[in-house]
Design a protein around this motif. Structure first.
Motif, PDB file in Angstrom:
ATOM      1  N   ILE A  55      47.730  67.562  33.928  1.00 27.83           N
ATOM      2  CA  ILE A  55      47.955  66.681  35.083  1.00 27.83           C
ATOM      3  C   ILE A  55      48.333  67.546  36.276  1.00 27.83           C
ATOM      4  O   ILE A  55      49.324  68.283  36.222  1.00 27.83           O
ATOM      5  CB  ILE A  55      49.082  65.669  34.788  1.00 27.83           C
ATOM      6  CG1 ILE A  55      48.707  64.776  33.595  1.00 27.83           C
ATOM      7  CG2 ILE A  55      49.378  64.814  36.014  1.00 27.83           C
ATOM      8  CD1 ILE A  55      49.799  63.835  33.139  1.00 27.83           C
ATOM      9  N   ASN A  56      47.542  67.469  37.320  1.00 30.43           N
ATOM     10  CA  ASN A  56      47.771  68.302  38.516  1.00 30.43           C
ATOM     11  C   ASN A  56      47.943  69.772  38.146  1.00 30.43           C
ATOM     12  O   ASN A  56      48.788  70.475  38.705  1.00 30.43           O
ATOM     13  CB  ASN A  56      49.000  67.808  39.303  1.00 30.43           C
ATOM     14  CG  ASN A  56      48.836  66.387  39.808  1.00 30.43           C
ATOM     15  OD1 ASN A  56      47.720  65.925  40.024  1.00 30.43           O
ATOM     16  ND2 ASN A  56      49.947  65.669  39.986  1.00 30.43           N
ATOM     17  N   GLY A  57      47.151  70.215  37.163  1.00 31.99           N
ATOM     18  CA  GLY A  57      47.174  71.628  36.778  1.00 31.99           C
ATOM     19  C   GLY A  57      48.259  72.008  35.797  1.00 31.99           C
ATOM     20  O   GLY A  57      48.339  73.174  35.378  1.00 31.99           O
ATOM     21  N   ARG A  58      49.099  71.050  35.410  1.00 28.43           N
ATOM     22  CA  ARG A  58      50.154  71.351  34.427  1.00 28.43           C
ATOM     23  C   ARG A  58      49.830  70.705  33.084  1.00 28.43           C
ATOM     24  O   ARG A  58      49.446  69.539  33.019  1.00 28.43           O
ATOM     25  CB  ARG A  58      51.514  70.814  34.895  1.00 28.43           C
ATOM     26  CG  ARG A  58      52.170  71.627  35.988  1.00 28.43           C
ATOM     27  CD  ARG A  58      53.575  71.086  36.263  1.00 28.43           C
ATOM     28  NE  ARG A  58      54.273  71.916  37.228  1.00 28.43           N
ATOM     29  CZ  ARG A  58      54.194  71.754  38.544  1.00 28.43           C
ATOM     30  NH1 ARG A  58      53.456  70.778  39.039  1.00 28.43           N
ATOM     31  NH2 ARG A  58      54.871  72.552  39.360  1.00 28.43           N
ATOM     32  N   GLU A 317      50.837  59.017  32.512  1.00 23.32           N
ATOM     33  CA  GLU A 317      49.895  59.917  33.194  1.00 23.32           C
ATOM     34  C   GLU A 317      49.751  59.516  34.661  1.00 23.32           C
ATOM     35  O   GLU A 317      49.777  60.369  35.556  1.00 23.32           O
ATOM     36  CB  GLU A 317      48.523  59.862  32.502  1.00 23.32           C
ATOM     37  CG  GLU A 317      47.458  60.689  33.192  1.00 23.32           C
ATOM     38  CD  GLU A 317      46.046  60.390  32.703  1.00 23.32           C
ATOM     39  OE1 GLU A 317      45.117  61.097  33.149  1.00 23.32           O
ATOM     40  OE2 GLU A 317      45.858  59.453  31.894  1.00 23.32           O
ATOM     41  N   LYS A 321      50.770  61.896  37.760  1.00 25.33           N
ATOM     42  CA  LYS A 321      49.740  62.237  38.757  1.00 25.33           C
ATOM     43  C   LYS A 321      50.236  61.916  40.162  1.00 25.33           C
ATOM     44  O   LYS A 321      50.058  62.686  41.104  1.00 25.33           O
ATOM     45  CB  LYS A 321      48.462  61.433  38.481  1.00 25.33           C
ATOM     46  CG  LYS A 321      47.450  62.154  37.621  1.00 25.33           C
ATOM     47  CD  LYS A 321      46.150  61.372  37.544  1.00 25.33           C
ATOM     48  CE  LYS A 321      45.166  62.106  36.620  1.00 25.33           C
ATOM     49  NZ  LYS A 321      44.070  61.220  36.186  1.00 25.33           N
ATOM     50  N   CYS A 323      53.162  61.903  41.210  1.00 25.82           N
ATOM     51  CA  CYS A 323      54.250  62.810  41.620  1.00 25.82           C
ATOM     52  C   CYS A 323      53.734  64.051  42.340  1.00 25.82           C
ATOM     53  O   CYS A 323      54.500  64.716  43.054  1.00 25.82           O
ATOM     54  CB  CYS A 323      55.054  63.260  40.391  1.00 25.82           C
ATOM     55  SG  CYS A 323      56.122  61.989  39.718  1.00 25.82           S
ATOM     56  N   GLY A 324      52.451  64.393  42.140  1.00 24.35           N
ATOM     57  CA  GLY A 324      51.929  65.622  42.733  1.00 24.35           C
ATOM     58  C   GLY A 324      52.683  66.828  42.204  1.00 24.35           C
ATOM     59  O   GLY A 324      52.904  66.957  40.998  1.00 24.35           O
ATOM     60  N   ASP A 325      53.134  67.694  43.112  1.00 26.69           N
ATOM     61  CA  ASP A 325      53.863  68.890  42.689  1.00 26.69           C
ATOM     62  C   ASP A 325      55.370  68.683  42.665  1.00 26.69           C
ATOM     63  O   ASP A 325      56.117  69.573  42.266  1.00 26.69           O
ATOM     64  CB  ASP A 325      53.533  70.069  43.624  1.00 26.69           C
ATOM     65  CG  ASP A 325      52.325  70.844  43.128  1.00 26.69           C
ATOM     66  OD1 ASP A 325      51.986  70.717  41.934  1.00 26.69           O
ATOM     67  OD2 ASP A 325      51.707  71.553  43.942  1.00 26.69           O
ATOM     68  N   ASP A 326      55.817  67.514  43.110  1.00 24.53           N
ATOM     69  CA  ASP A 326      57.256  67.231  43.139  1.00 24.53           C
ATOM     70  C   ASP A 326      57.641  66.469  41.868  1.00 24.53           C
ATOM     71  O   ASP A 326      57.561  65.254  41.802  1.00 24.53           O
ATOM     72  CB  ASP A 326      57.602  66.412  44.375  1.00 24.53           C
ATOM     73  CG  ASP A 326      59.099  66.094  44.469  1.00 24.53           C
ATOM     74  OD1 ASP A 326      59.857  66.520  43.571  1.00 24.53           O
ATOM     75  OD2 ASP A 326      59.503  65.406  45.433  1.00 24.53           O
ATOM     76  N   GLN A 335      58.163  57.232  41.689  1.00 22.47           N
ATOM     77  CA  GLN A 335      56.780  56.872  41.335  1.00 22.47           C
ATOM     78  C   GLN A 335      56.741  55.883  40.159  1.00 22.47           C
ATOM     79  O   GLN A 335      55.876  55.000  40.108  1.00 22.47           O
ATOM     80  CB  GLN A 335      55.961  58.126  40.991  1.00 22.47           C
ATOM     81  CG  GLN A 335      55.906  59.173  42.099  1.00 22.47           C
ATOM     82  CD  GLN A 335      55.434  58.625  43.432  1.00 22.47           C
ATOM     83  OE1 GLN A 335      54.628  57.695  43.492  1.00 22.47           O
ATOM     84  NE2 GLN A 335      55.951  59.190  44.524  1.00 22.47           N
TER      85      GLN A 335
END
Length: 386
Positions: A55-58, A317, A321, A323-326, A335
């Motif tokens: 999710i967002n690269g993590r 999920e 998602k 949340c973005g990077d925060d 969220q």
């Protein structure tokens, strides 16, 4: 600026550039080990997500521990997840009593308690559980209200017999009946309870039959629900019967009870039943089957617990998602309490997931269904018990 950004990173516990750790406890052993299917399905879901990049690269590292459905063990394992594994949040831990037992501890540690594996309406009480959400299921109290309303439509003078688990899970059904019956509750309801450690509930069923009740509400987990259906059939008691939505599984309840014993029993649905021929060509069910076959290959695809697992994991999920990077606790909660009309492929058509800062109940609609001896037939419109 650098100091603020470092501080923000420090607040994102359980998070690294490539991973977010989340935790849960499940009854993989003990009296309701059938519910362990929920954890197995969720582990499989995040495995699937991680294979496609996370999710967002993590990647999502879901640490799922056994608590044997014992609240003290749930507390011990949750402490381990928070203090040793340093998870960012607790997700979908099973059990009303278990989630109640860990709530204050999680609040003291500022850890979100998301989509609890319980339909207890109290987890929607923002004053008491500010960092929690009810599970992605219709709350038990709402469900019981629908049963009471339905029964009274058939017979305004109905007398109710209730078998309930002697904990917060069972009490939520009693509260729902009381919401509808009001002052009449004590005069028209006969109750019997059981402990999860009891070997049998035969004597309770005999007592409830003797009350002369013409409505029977089974607020029980699968093992005891199967016993209740079988015993009432054996002693020739045929009231209008309602069965908790947590115990509608064909393979673990209706078949062990004897399919003929369950004919006519009414319950509620909020998810698609993969065994219902109505969904044979449904894209959502096909997607779920493909997921199950690849990522939980040993599972019984007749067990709808895996459908709930899929829905819960998909909802988390969506939150992560958003949340973005925060991935700070503050933003995860923000969220989680701002889901708008999320459509899940395995929820019944028309049911959407919604939360707000003032509403921590993701799903409040359901549809009646009746057991025909082989499967459940849905009937009527979507209803809400709120």
């Amino acid at each position: 600026m650098l100091a603020a950004s470092s501080l923000h990173a420090a607040e994102m516990r359980g998070v690294s550039p490539g991973e977010i750790k989340i935790g849960q406890t499940m009854p993989y052993s003990g009296p309701v080990s059938a519910f362990g299917a929920l954890g197995k399905g969720e582990v499989g879901y995040f495995k699937m997500l991680n294979e496609s990049g996370g999710i967002n690269g993590r990647k999502v590292d879901l640490i799922s521990l056994d608590d044997s459905y014992a609240p003290p063990k749930a507390v011990e394992q949750t402490r381990r997840l928070v203090e040793s594994d340093e998870v960012a949040l607790i997700f979908s831990s099973i059990g009303t009593a278990q989630n109640t037992a860990i709530a204050k501890y999680l609040q003291s540690k500022n850890i979100p308690q998301l989509f609890v594996g319980s339909g207890a309406s109290k987890f929607g009480d923002i004053a008491q559980y500010p960092q929690a959400t009810v599970g992605v299921q219709a709350p038990f109290r709402y469900e019981a209200r629908l049963y009471a309303r339905y029964a009274l439509k058939q017979n305004p003078n109905a007398h109710f017999a209730v078998l309930s688990q002697n904990d917060d899970y069972g009490r939520d059904y009693l509260a729902g009946l009381k919401d509808v019956l009001g002052d009449k509750y004590d005069s028209v309801v006969t109750g019997a309870t059981y402990e999860v450690s009891d070997p049998t509930i035969d004597s309770q069923i005999v007592k409830l039959k003797a009350s002369g009740a013409d409505v029977f509400v089974i607020a029980a987990t699968p093992k005891f629900a199967a016993q209740a259906i079988r015993k009432s059939h054996e002693i020739g008691w045929r009231p209008l019967t309602f069965l908790s939505s947590t115990a509608v599984w064909i393979s673990t309840v209706m078949k062990p009870a004897g399919p003929e014993a369950g004919v006519g029993i009414i319950s509620t649905a909020y998810v698609k039943d993969p065994d219902d021929p109505a969904w044979d060509n449904d894209p959502g069910v096909k997607g779920w089957r493909a997921f199950m076959t690849k990522y939980v290959p040993e599972a019984d695809q007749h067990d709808t617990n895996y459908v709930n697992a899929y829905n819960s994991a998909m909802t988390l999920e969506a939150v992560l998602k958003a949340c973005g990077d925060d991935l700070s606790t503050e933003n995860i909660l923000k969220q989680a309490f701002a889901i708008h009309d999320l459509t899940l492929p395995m929820l019944l058509p028309g049911i959407k997931v919604n939360t707000r800062p003032t509403d921590h109940v993701p799903v409040d609609q359901m549809q009646f269904m009746r057991f025909n001896g082989k499967s459940w037939d849905r009937f009527g419109d979507l209803e809400t018990g709120n």
